[in-house]
Design a protein around this motif. Structure first.
Motif, short mmCIF file in Angstrom:
data_model
loop_
_atom_site.label_atom_id
_atom_site.label_comp_id
_atom_site.label_asym_id
_atom_site.label_seq_id
_atom_site.Cartn_x
_atom_site.Cartn_y
_atom_site.Cartn_z
N LEU A 79 0.82 -1.20 0.00
CA LEU A 79 0.00 0.00 0.00
C LEU A 79 0.86 1.26 0.00
O LEU A 79 0.56 2.23 -0.70
CB LEU A 79 -0.93 0.01 1.22
N ARG A 80 1.96 1.21 0.78
CA ARG A 80 2.82 2.39 0.84
C ARG A 80 3.46 2.65 -0.53
O ARG A 80 3.58 3.79 -0.97
CB ARG A 80 3.89 2.22 1.90
N ASN A 81 3.84 1.55 -1.20
CA ASN A 81 4.41 1.72 -2.53
C ASN A 81 3.39 2.29 -3.51
O ASN A 81 3.72 3.09 -4.38
CB ASN A 81 4.92 0.38 -3.06
N PHE A 140 -3.65 14.91 -0.72
CA PHE A 140 -3.44 16.05 -1.62
C PHE A 140 -4.76 16.80 -1.66
O PHE A 140 -5.59 16.57 -2.54
CB PHE A 140 -3.03 15.54 -3.00
N GLU A 141 -4.96 17.66 -0.67
CA GLU A 141 -6.25 18.36 -0.57
C GLU A 141 -6.20 19.65 -1.37
O GLU A 141 -5.19 20.34 -1.39
CB GLU A 141 -6.56 18.68 0.89
N VAL A 142 -7.31 19.94 -1.98
CA VAL A 142 -7.38 21.18 -2.74
C VAL A 142 -7.81 22.29 -1.79
O VAL A 142 -8.82 22.18 -1.11
CB VAL A 142 -8.39 21.04 -3.87
N THR A 143 -7.00 23.35 -1.75
CA THR A 143 -7.30 24.41 -0.80
C THR A 143 -8.00 25.60 -1.45
O THR A 143 -8.77 26.29 -0.82
CB THR A 143 -6.02 24.89 -0.11
N VAL A 144 -7.69 25.82 -2.73
CA VAL A 144 -8.32 26.95 -3.41
C VAL A 144 -9.66 26.50 -3.96
O VAL A 144 -9.76 25.46 -4.61
CB VAL A 144 -7.42 27.46 -4.55
N ASP A 172 -7.26 8.17 -2.90
CA ASP A 172 -7.83 6.85 -2.60
C ASP A 172 -6.76 5.93 -2.02
O ASP A 172 -7.02 5.18 -1.08
CB ASP A 172 -8.42 6.22 -3.87
N SER A 173 -5.57 5.98 -2.60
CA SER A 173 -4.48 5.12 -2.11
C SER A 173 -4.09 5.50 -0.70
O SER A 173 -3.87 4.63 0.15
CB SER A 173 -3.26 5.24 -3.02
N VAL A 174 -4.00 6.82 -0.45
CA VAL A 174 -3.63 7.28 0.90
C VAL A 174 -4.69 6.83 1.90
O VAL A 174 -4.36 6.35 3.00
CB VAL A 174 -3.48 8.82 0.93
N LEU A 175 -5.95 6.94 1.50
CA LEU A 175 -7.04 6.55 2.40
C LEU A 175 -6.91 5.08 2.78
O LEU A 175 -6.99 4.71 3.97
CB LEU A 175 -8.38 6.80 1.72
N ARG A 176 -6.66 4.24 1.78
CA ARG A 176 -6.56 2.81 2.07
C ARG A 176 -5.33 2.50 2.94
O ARG A 176 -5.39 1.70 3.87
CB ARG A 176 -6.47 2.02 0.76
N TYR A 177 -4.23 3.18 2.61
CA TYR A 177 -2.99 2.97 3.37
C TYR A 177 -3.18 3.42 4.81
O TYR A 177 -2.86 2.69 5.76
CB TYR A 177 -1.86 3.73 2.69
N ASN A 178 -3.76 4.63 4.99
CA ASN A 178 -3.97 5.14 6.34
C ASN A 178 -4.91 4.24 7.13
O ASN A 178 -4.69 3.99 8.32
CB ASN A 178 -4.52 6.56 6.30
N ASN A 179 -5.96 3.75 6.47
CA ASN A 179 -6.88 2.84 7.16
C ASN A 179 -6.12 1.62 7.67
O ASN A 179 -6.32 1.19 8.80
CB ASN A 179 -8.00 2.38 6.22
N GLN A 180 -5.24 1.08 6.84
CA GLN A 180 -4.48 -0.10 7.24
C GLN A 180 -3.58 0.21 8.43
O GLN A 180 -3.44 -0.62 9.33
CB GLN A 180 -3.62 -0.62 6.08
N THR A 181 -2.96 1.40 8.42
CA THR A 181 -2.04 1.70 9.53
C THR A 181 -2.79 1.96 10.82
O THR A 181 -2.19 1.96 11.88
CB THR A 181 -1.16 2.94 9.23
#
Lengths: 139, 189, 398
Positions: free
Chosen positions: B29-31, B172-176, B143-152
């Motif tokens: 997942l991290r990869n 990678f959140e959009v701020t503007v 989506d990948s970060v979400l899955r990875y974070n869920n696992q951790t």
């Protein structure tokens, strides 16, 4: 595309964004139904389906002209008159792949132009006047 | 006595296998997060490369839009300098660049000559597509970060994660606000 | 939510086994004709194994060359290439699939290739010129989903199985019929009766087996199509793109059929009969287009969950179509609308010329732009040094 009359590879003439297949040796023209659709649509005219339906409902014209085979499906096409005076016999694919104009027919169309027939806003006339315009020089 | 030894060995082996499976899952997942990030990076670089070209093509046609053009160039330079920063910081500066671009492309509407320019049309397709690719790669990255974070964070893999030092990924959140949508290379805004 | 593949595979495996049973039964009945069940089974398995091997290693290239598909690069058709790359990124596919254009006025697209790293996407020139950018994106997303969900190999193998059943049943029934008729004449008066009953049963089975196989095949592919639609909506975040593309495809039915001179003769010798090999064809596999469109249009968001809800809504409740494992409670917002015609996009005629430009270039036609505005495309077979423009009469050097 192979010319249904002389079996040479045909060249393509693109004019006003419409493509026509043109045989350089017999001067015949193949008007593909996809291009026909684009032409009629750009003029805001009927769908080619209705155009073909109108043509194929007409009687097969008795003619001494040789039968032509559709360059796409290879089936024998139907001779049918198109346009006002004088009548011109074109070959229409029964599977609606397109129209074939013999070399002489295009020339006659262009002579007709010289006689100044006012073009009417009707699909058949539109097809004919487009051909006249494209093949001005081969008359 | 030997039975107890066997049981202990058995338990250790099972634990080792579980650990190994969970660890590998986390690495995978991290990869994926890393690859997804690389993909965003590629697309952002591509956009940085396209902009000088765009400005050059547009300049000749747009006599009265100096400010809009300068804003784009400036935003690009800032984004370029931040290109090794973290996800949060980059998202912010790239968001600024996106809105500057959107403003530029909005005024193109007033220049029919430009819209007929083949070179511009090709650039426009490239830019539209790059904007799409940025948002699609961001979509996949998040989506990948979400899955990875869920696992951790979930039992039992969170134990493995904290033992072996897996840190949660940054979205990678959009701020503007304007960047919530990919820049629409649409001329009627 | 990306892992819907596994749970859905169980159902597919069960159905595939059903087809395998049909194949073995065919072999069995074929064996009766030889008075050796083993021989029949061996023949059935052998034919299937050979076709599977061919299908596995050569299926994609056979399929693509059968359609006269031409491979394109990023410079040939930038929009198409970009859209495929966008969907490759959105789906997280590791390798960029090869892109092919099929010179055919029919509206269709398919994906092929034995695994996600060796996949191809093919689209007909007719479809390419009909669709705007969002619709094209929807269609490509659907095809990429087939690759990503590993439908392509499964469907290819199923269609090989189907093809084997069709072929064996076709030849088997004739063989049975003639050998049956022959044995009736030559057999002794006593033991013929039971034999004939078995032969009749075998014959009936041979006739019904391909129909059953076809039904199973559709049952497998139908679900795959829904799933690919759902994934496509999720990747693009824009269900309307695919819905509108499907609508255009639906409107064109009965208009033009694949009529390419180069491929027409191939169909006749092709034992798969075209249809069964087209693994993940956009139109030939079953869920009715109108229903797929209605589901896509009923989606409140772009997630699997919302697709499933829309599916149930269209079907008036009941079971959903997305495996429960991949359903999450989330909603995914749909991308905001872009209005066609206001985005500086090409219109249909421009897209038609853009597409035919590529096709002529790939077929090695030379282009001569005449000063009068006409453009001449000269076929590579044309040998004369000069050509006259039929519009204005200027002479050009070839």
């Amino acid at each position: 595309m192979i010319c249904p009359v002389c079996k040479y590879a045909m060249m393509v003439v693109e004019y006003h964004n419409i493509e026509l297949d043109y045989c350089n040796s017999c001067k015949g023209v193949w008007f593909d139904s996809g291009e026909l659709e684009l032409l009629l649509k750009s003029q805001g005219l009927e769908e080619p389906k209705t155009f073909f339906a109108g043509i194929s409902n007409s009687q097969e014209a008795a003619s001494s002209e040789k039968k032509r085979k559709c360059p796409i499906c290879g089936r024998k096409m139907k001779k049918t008159p198109i346009g006002g005076q004088p009548e011109i016999l074109v070959d229409v694919c029964r599977d609606k792949h397109g129209l074939w104009f013999d070399g002489g027919e295009v020339t006659r169309l262009i002579r007709r132009l010289a006689e100044k027939h006012p073009p009417k806003h009707d699909s058949k006339e539109q097809v004919i006047s487009f051909l006249e315009e494209v093949f001005e020089a081969s008359g | 006595m030997p039975i107890a030894v066997y049981v202990i060995i058995g338990v250790v082996v099972v634990l080792a296998i579980v650990f190994w499976v969970l660890y590998n899952g986390l690495v995978r997942l991290r990869n994926q997060v890393k690859n997804a990030w690389a993909q965003i990076d590629v697309q952002l670089k591509r956009r940085h490369d396209l902009i000088p070209n765009l400005v050059e093509t547009v300049k000749g046609y747009m006599k009265f839009e100096r400010e809009t053009l300068e804003a784009v160039t400036k935003a690009r330079n800032i984004a370029l300098q931040a290109s090794s920063a973290g996800a949060g910081e980059r998202a912010k500066v790239e968001g600024e660049l996106s809105s500057a671009l959107a403003r530029l492309l909005a005024v193109v509407e007033r220049y029919p000559d430009l819209k007929a320019n083949q070179n511009f049309l090709a650039l426009q397709e490239e830019l539209t597509s790059t904007e799409n690719k940025i948002s699609f790669s961001r979509q996949f990255y998040n989506d990948s970060v979400l899955r990875y974070n869920n696992q951790t964070q979930m039992v039992p893999s969170n134990i493995v994660a904290s033992m072996t030092g897996f840190k949660p990924g940054e979205f990678f959140e959009v701020t503007v606000a304007a960047e919530r949508e990919p820049v629409k290379v649409s001329f009627t805004q | 939510m990306w892992e819907q593949i596994r749970s859905n595979q169980i159902r597919s495996v069960v159905l595939t086994i059903g087809m395998g049973v049909l194949l073995i039964l065919i072999g069995y009945f074929l064996g009766l004709a030889f008075d050796s069940v083993v021989a029949g089974l061996v023949i059935a398995i052998l034919v299937w194994a050979i076709l599977s091997l061919i299908g596995y290693f050569q299926g994609d290239s056979i399929l693509l060359s059968m359609h006269g598909a031409k491979k394109i690069g990023p410079d040939d058709h930038p929009r198409l290439y970009n859209v495929v790359e966008e969907m490759k990124i959105a789906s997280g596919l590791e390798k960029m699939p090869d892109i092919y254009i099929i010179d055919d006025p029919a509206l269709n697209a398919f994906a092929t290739g034995r695994d996600p790293n060796r996949a191809s996407v093919a689209i007909t020139s007719g479809l390419l010129q009909k669709l705007n950018r969002d619709e094209l994106q929807g269609v490509i997303a659907h095809e990429i989903s087939h690759i990503k969900n590993r439908d392509v190999l499964l469907m290819a193998m199923c269609s090989v199985l189907l093809g084997t059943i069709v072929i064996l049943a076709y030849y088997g029934s004739r063989f049975l019929f003639f050998s049956g008729a022959g044995s009736r004449r030559s057999s002794s008066r006593g033991g013929g009766g039971g034999n004939i009953i078995i032969l009749v049963v075998a014959l009936v089975f041979m006739i019904l087996a391909p129909i059953f196989a076809q039904l199973i095949y559709f049952a497998i592919s139908r679900r795959r199509e829904y799933l690919a639609d759902a994934s496509g909506a999720l990747y693009t975040r824009y269900p309307e793109g695919l819905a509108s593309a499907l609508e255009k495809i639906g409107l064109s039915t009965g208009q033009l059929k694949a009529a390419n001179k180069a491929t027409a003769p191939m169909y006749i010798v092709n034992p798969f009969r075209g249809k069964s090999l087209q693994a993940s064809d956009l139109t030939s596999t079953h869920p009715p287009l109108s229903e797929r469109i209605r589901i896509l249009r009923a989606m409140a968001g772009a997630s699997f969950n919302e697709y499933d809800q829309a599916y149930r809504q269209v079907h008036g409740g009941g079971q959903g179509v997305i495996p429960a494992a991949s359903l999450t409670a989330e909603t995914v917002p749909v991308r905001t609308l872009r209005l066609e015609g206001e985005t500086g996009e090409l219109n249909e005629i421009q897209r038609a010329r853009e597409t035919s430009d590529v096709m002529w270039r790939l077929s090695n036609y030379k282009t001569i732009a005449c000063n009068c505005g006409a453009r001449l495309r000269v076929p590579p077979q044309f040998k004369q040094p000069q050509i006259k423009c039929p519009h204005c009469g200027r002479t050009h050097q070839v």
